[in-house]
Design a protein around this motif. Structure first.
Motif, PDB file in Angstrom:
ATOM      1  N   GLN A  55     -45.737  55.445  23.932  1.00  0.00           N
ATOM      2  CA  GLN A  55     -45.009  56.113  25.013  1.00  0.00           C
ATOM      3  C   GLN A  55     -43.981  55.202  25.680  1.00  0.00           C
ATOM      4  O   GLN A  55     -43.232  55.664  26.535  1.00  0.00           O
ATOM      5  CB  GLN A  55     -45.988  56.650  26.056  1.00  0.00           C
ATOM      6  N   GLY A  56     -43.925  53.929  25.271  1.00  0.00           N
ATOM      7  CA  GLY A  56     -42.939  53.057  25.901  1.00  0.00           C
ATOM      8  C   GLY A  56     -42.909  51.668  25.300  1.00  0.00           C
ATOM      9  O   GLY A  56     -43.960  51.029  25.181  1.00  0.00           O
ATOM     10  N   GLY A  57     -41.725  51.255  24.921  1.00  0.00           N
ATOM     11  CA  GLY A  57     -41.552  49.915  24.379  1.00  0.00           C
ATOM     12  C   GLY A  57     -40.765  49.061  25.353  1.00  0.00           C
ATOM     13  O   GLY A  57     -41.262  48.077  25.894  1.00  0.00           O
ATOM     14  N   SER A  58     -39.533  49.481  25.616  1.00  0.00           N
ATOM     15  CA  SER A  58     -38.709  48.723  26.564  1.00  0.00           C
ATOM     16  C   SER A  58     -39.367  48.750  27.941  1.00  0.00           C
ATOM     17  O   SER A  58     -39.413  47.738  28.643  1.00  0.00           O
ATOM     18  CB  SER A  58     -37.320  49.346  26.687  1.00  0.00           C
ATOM     19  N   ASP A  59     -39.874  49.906  28.300  1.00  0.00           N
ATOM     20  CA  ASP A  59     -40.491  50.063  29.618  1.00  0.00           C
ATOM     21  C   ASP A  59     -41.990  49.804  29.490  1.00  0.00           C
ATOM     22  O   ASP A  59     -42.801  50.739  29.405  1.00  0.00           O
ATOM     23  CB  ASP A  59     -40.219  51.484  30.129  1.00  0.00           C
ATOM     24  N   ALA A 114     -45.319  42.743   7.263  1.00  0.00           N
ATOM     25  CA  ALA A 114     -46.107  43.922   7.635  1.00  0.00           C
ATOM     26  C   ALA A 114     -45.936  44.181   9.122  1.00  0.00           C
ATOM     27  O   ALA A 114     -46.126  43.280   9.933  1.00  0.00           O
ATOM     28  CB  ALA A 114     -47.570  43.672   7.316  1.00  0.00           C
ATOM     29  N   SER A 115     -45.562  45.410   9.481  1.00  0.00           N
ATOM     30  CA  SER A 115     -45.544  45.804  10.902  1.00  0.00           C
ATOM     31  C   SER A 115     -46.523  46.960  11.022  1.00  0.00           C
ATOM     32  O   SER A 115     -46.401  47.949  10.306  1.00  0.00           O
ATOM     33  CB  SER A 115     -44.150  46.237  11.341  1.00  0.00           C
ATOM     34  N   SER A 116     -47.455  46.826  11.931  1.00  0.00           N
ATOM     35  CA  SER A 116     -48.572  47.777  11.929  1.00  0.00           C
ATOM     36  C   SER A 116     -48.691  48.530  13.243  1.00  0.00           C
ATOM     37  O   SER A 116     -48.051  48.199  14.235  1.00  0.00           O
ATOM     38  CB  SER A 116     -49.870  47.011  11.675  1.00  0.00           C
TER      39      SER A 116
HETATM   40  C1  LIG Z   1     -39.722  46.229  12.514  1.00  0.00           C
HETATM   41  C2  LIG Z   1     -40.187  46.203  13.921  1.00  0.00           C
HETATM   42  C3  LIG Z   1     -41.194  45.323  14.271  1.00  0.00           C
HETATM   43  C4  LIG Z   1     -41.654  45.284  15.587  1.00  0.00           C
HETATM   44  N1  LIG Z   1     -42.661  44.418  15.905  1.00  0.00           N
HETATM   45  C5  LIG Z   1     -43.157  44.419  17.170  1.00  0.00           C
HETATM   46  C6  LIG Z   1     -44.233  43.560  17.531  1.00  0.00           C
HETATM   47  O1  LIG Z   1     -44.744  42.775  16.710  1.00  0.00           O
HETATM   48  N2  LIG Z   1     -44.715  43.614  18.784  1.00  0.00           N
HETATM   49  C7  LIG Z   1     -44.180  44.447  19.727  1.00  0.00           C
HETATM   50  O2  LIG Z   1     -44.640  44.450  20.860  1.00  0.00           O
HETATM   51  N3  LIG Z   1     -43.150  45.276  19.424  1.00  0.00           N
HETATM   52  C8  LIG Z   1     -42.621  45.267  18.177  1.00  0.00           C
HETATM   53  N4  LIG Z   1     -41.585  46.106  17.849  1.00  0.00           N
HETATM   54  C9  LIG Z   1     -41.132  47.075  18.836  1.00  0.00           C
HETATM   55  C10 LIG Z   1     -39.815  46.767  19.488  1.00  0.00           C
HETATM   56  O3  LIG Z   1     -39.900  45.622  20.274  1.00  0.00           O
HETATM   57  C11 LIG Z   1     -39.440  48.038  20.284  1.00  0.00           C
HETATM   58  O4  LIG Z   1     -39.159  49.033  19.336  1.00  0.00           O
HETATM   59  C12 LIG Z   1     -38.293  47.816  21.219  1.00  0.00           C
HETATM   60  O5  LIG Z   1     -38.674  46.974  22.266  1.00  0.00           O
HETATM   61  C13 LIG Z   1     -37.769  49.135  21.786  1.00  0.00           C
HETATM   62  O6  LIG Z   1     -38.798  49.892  22.335  1.00  0.00           O
HETATM   63  P1  LIG Z   1     -39.004  51.422  21.919  1.00  0.00           P
HETATM   64  O7  LIG Z   1     -39.039  51.492  20.432  1.00  0.00           O
HETATM   65  O8  LIG Z   1     -40.159  51.968  22.636  1.00  0.00           O
HETATM   66  O9  LIG Z   1     -37.692  52.150  22.375  1.00  0.00           O
HETATM   67  P2  LIG Z   1     -37.386  52.749  23.839  1.00  0.00           P
HETATM   68  O10 LIG Z   1     -37.875  51.809  24.873  1.00  0.00           O
HETATM   69  O11 LIG Z   1     -37.852  54.141  23.889  1.00  0.00           O
HETATM   70  O12 LIG Z   1     -35.798  52.729  23.817  1.00  0.00           O
HETATM   71  C14 LIG Z   1     -35.030  53.645  23.046  1.00  0.00           C
HETATM   72  C15 LIG Z   1     -33.556  53.389  23.323  1.00  0.00           C
HETATM   73  O13 LIG Z   1     -33.288  53.619  24.685  1.00  0.00           O
HETATM   74  C16 LIG Z   1     -32.612  52.509  25.246  1.00  0.00           C
HETATM   75  N5  LIG Z   1     -33.009  52.403  26.666  1.00  0.00           N
HETATM   76  C17 LIG Z   1     -34.228  52.117  27.156  1.00  0.00           C
HETATM   77  N6  LIG Z   1     -34.182  52.056  28.485  1.00  0.00           N
HETATM   78  C18 LIG Z   1     -32.907  52.322  28.855  1.00  0.00           C
HETATM   79  C19 LIG Z   1     -32.209  52.428  30.108  1.00  0.00           C
HETATM   80  N7  LIG Z   1     -32.842  52.199  31.264  1.00  0.00           N
HETATM   81  N8  LIG Z   1     -30.900  52.711  30.092  1.00  0.00           N
HETATM   82  C20 LIG Z   1     -30.234  52.914  28.933  1.00  0.00           C
HETATM   83  N9  LIG Z   1     -30.834  52.839  27.740  1.00  0.00           N
HETATM   84  C21 LIG Z   1     -32.154  52.548  27.694  1.00  0.00           C
HETATM   85  C22 LIG Z   1     -33.010  51.318  24.407  1.00  0.00           C
HETATM   86  O14 LIG Z   1     -32.019  50.301  24.443  1.00  0.00           O
HETATM   87  C23 LIG Z   1     -33.121  51.963  23.042  1.00  0.00           C
HETATM   88  O15 LIG Z   1     -31.859  51.985  22.423  1.00  0.00           O
HETATM   89  C24 LIG Z   1     -41.089  46.147  16.555  1.00  0.00           C
HETATM   90  C25 LIG Z   1     -40.055  47.011  16.194  1.00  0.00           C
HETATM   91  C26 LIG Z   1     -39.608  47.043  14.901  1.00  0.00           C
HETATM   92  C27 LIG Z   1     -38.508  47.994  14.538  1.00  0.00           C
END
Ligand SMILES: Cc1cc2nc3c(=O)[nH]c(=O)nc-3n(C[C@H](O)[C@H](O)[C@H](O)COP(=O)(O)OP(=O)(O)OC[C@H]3O[C@@H](n4cnc5c(N)ncnc54)[C@H](O)[C@@H]3O)c2cc1C
Length: 555
Positions: free
Chosen positions: A192-196, A275-277
């Motif tokens: 449900q949240g990566g950036s947040d 591997a990304s899991s």
């Molecule tokens: C191959 C791969 C390996 C990974 N390995 C790991 C790992 O080992 N450990 C781990 O913790 N994570 C891992 N990640 C996750 C990665 O760090 C997240 O995908 C990334 O942080 C983005 O989070 P999200 O996918 O939830 O996207 P979201 O947070 O949903 O973001 C989607 C889009 O919205 C944009 N956005 C978000 N907030 C705002 C805002 N306020 N204003 C404008 N735009 C915004 C973002 O820039 C992005 O373009 C991996 C990802 C990949 C693809």
């Protein structure tokens, strides 16, 4: 023998006008931008090491890179008797790459040997091996970065640091106390949240008193957890006080497996060797790192270092792409001339080289700021802001730069054997990791708001070019004006960050770069005298010199 006596295949299969393979060359010696930066930024003492790894990386690891991606890892959730094992099997080439990286201290050099220039030296080494293969850089980078966060909790660091900094790669799935070396991963992102990360739902329950260093049970999931065969992971989970950071090992102190369940592996665009899991923690045992409820500031130490590695990663991709394009076009003719001598191709090649050199220069300068941050507050402020700025821009440029380099090889560039498709698939990834584009730009605004000293440190660095380049002076004046205009600043963040990155790159090239590269960069990037695509440099650029400087000189 008469022509008609030859078997047909031999008549039609004469191979003409194809380049010799670009292999068996020293990736360090042939990269002038990198070797000059290594000396300049304080890592000159590591030149011989870089030369040695450059020699190795240009040989067999290139083949391992192809194999590790052609035969991606496989998840084994259970053994033949039905016990859960949650293990990932890799191709032997992956293990070779890991062994090489660990033996050369790419995961630990500044922690093992913290002399001035250690981060710079490591950056150069990481960039060299990254050209052979990117995927294995993920656990290597997380291990390097993880140590910086673990040090917040000295008793945990005392236990784990010797394992995480060992130069022996030990892939055995056994308790880490019994291993000759261990690796560290990171799991923050949830469905449900990566950036947040505030949206994280994973919970931590204290076993006993809890608090920093205390024992907890973690229950929840992570949507991305790369390199799940690492021995421990820095994980975020909520306690009653808020989001906190934990070290969650794969094995429990009693020698049984922790309740860390790998649900499946991601089927990814690129980075296929790694591997990304997706994982679930069912009351998994962990220890708190840093203050209760201060998980983000704790893990941010790790994130800053992995951001630096994202920049090194794209510098490696850009350099390898350029090297391939240079080599191919130097040995292939069309319309009566070698491609590299066709004026329009010269424009494309020179433009690609400039981008690659500017990225390498900024990356190495930043690495020095990591070296100096420990005792120099000004450098720490510079690193805080410039890491985000350069990460944004380098990661934005990489996919375009690699795609254009691929096109220089024509159809052959679209074929797997050329390595370019692998570089191309890898190119967008660093832009997503550790803060995707928008998030990074918002982080730049946040850093400028919270740490005004970082803005001054950034502009002090840019100003070191003095007034020697009037285009830079004009550009910086306009940028400073942009920064004092707060109207819709979030909406304008990408433009601002892009300009900051260009100003920094220009300043570095003006001061230290090859004069032809610096001139071309300023002429094309600081004024409007450049098109939207690569290969639109203005007239008067010394393309031949720029290309000659960057071309791997083999054969
Ligand atoms: C191959 C791969 C390996 C990974 N390995 C790991 C790992 O080992 N450990 C781990 O913790 N994570 C891992 N990640 C996750 C990665 O760090 C997240 O995908 C990334 O942080 C983005 O989070 P999200 O996918 O939830 O996207 P979201 O947070 O949903 O973001 C989607 C889009 O919205 C944009 N956005 C978000 N907030 C705002 C805002 N306020 N204003 C404008 N735009 C915004 C973002 O820039 C992005 O373009 C991996 C990802 C990949 C693809």
């Amino acid at each position: 023998m008469l022509l008609r006596d030859l078997p047909p295949a031999r008549v039609t299969h004469e191979v003409l006008n194809q380049p010799p393979p670009l292999e068996g060359y020293n990736l360090f010696e042939q990269d002038r931008a990198l070797s000059e930066a290594l000396r300049r930024e304080g890592g000159g003492w590591a030149e011989e090491r870089a030369r040695r790894l450059g020699e190795i990386a240009g040989g067999e690891p290139m083949r391992w890179g192809a194999q590790a991606n052609a035969y991606p890892p496989v998840l084994r959730t259970h053994d033949r008797y039905g016990h859960r094992i949650d293990e990932v099997e890799y191709h032997p080439a992956w293990h070779e790459l890991m062994r090489l990286a660990v033996a050369h201290e790419l995961h630990a050099l500044p922690w093992r040997d913290p002399r001035p220039g250690a981060h710079v030296a490591r950056a150069a080494l990481f960039m060299l091996l990254g050209q052979a293969e990117s995927g294995h850089g993920c656990p290597i980078s997380m291990t390097y970065s993880g140590v910086s966060a673990l040090r917040v909790q000295p008793e945990i660091a005392a236990e784990w640091e010797p394992r995480l900094t060992s130069t022996q790669y030990d892939p055995r799935m056994i308790p880490s106390e019994q291993k000759t070396g261990a690796l560290c991963g990171m799991a923050m992102t949830e469905k449900q949240g990566g950036s947040d990360v505030r949206a994280n739902t994973t919970r931590a329950r204290a076993l006993g008193r809890g608090g920093p260093g205390g024992e907890y049970e973690i229950t929840g999931h992570k949507w991305f957890c790369s390199a799940p065969m690492c021995d421990a992971f820095l994980v975020l989970a909520h306690t009653e006080r808020g989001l906190s950071c934990f070290l969650l090992p794969r094995w429990l102190p009693d020698g049984t497996r922790n309740r860390f369940y790998v649900q499946r592996l991601k089927d990814k665009l690129g980075n296929r060797s790694n591997a990304s899991s997706e994982v679930e923690f069912d009351a998994a045992w962990a220890r708190m790192v840093g203050e209760d409820g201060r998980g983000v500031p704790t893990i941010i130490e790790m994130v800053n270092h992995t951001r630096l590695d994202c920049i090194i990663g794209v510098a490696a991709l850009m350099r390898q792409a350029v090297a391939q394009a240079m080599h191919h076009t130097a040995h292939r003719s069309a319309f009566g001339k070698t491609l590299t001598n066709q004026p329009l191709m010269q424009n494309v090649l020179a433009d690609l080289c400039i981008e690659s050199e500017a990225t390498t220069a900024a990356m190495m300068r930043l690495a020095r700021a990591y070296d100096e941050s420990a005792h120099d507050e000004h450098q720490r402020h510079f690193a805080r802001l410039a890491t985000a700025v350069v990460k944004y821009w380098a990661c934005k440029r990489a996919p375009m730069q690699v795609a254009e380099a691929l096109e220089c090889l024509g159809g052959s560039g679209y074929v797997e054997e050329s390595i370019l498709p692998r570089l191309y698939r890898e190119a967008p990834l660093n832009g997503i990791w550790e803060g995707s584009g928008n998030v990074i730009c918002l982080d730049v605004l946040r850093a400028m708001g919270r740490e005004p000293e970082s803005v001054e440190a950034f502009f002090d660095e840019v100003a070191l070019a003095g007034g020697s380049e009037p285009r830079l002076a004009t550009f910086v004046n306009a940028l400073r004006k942009e920064l004092t205009d707060f109207d819709a600043i979030e909406y304008r963040a990408r433009r601002i960050v892009e300009q900051m990155a260009l100003a920094l790159q220009a300043s570095l090239l003006v001061r230290h770069g090859d004069p032809a590269v610096a001139e071309a960069f300023c002429a094309s990037r600081l004024t409007d005298d450049h098109g939207r695509a690569f290969g639109t440099l203005p007239r008067g650029v010394d393309c031949a010199r720029i290309i000659d400087r960057a071309r791997p000189q083999i054969g």
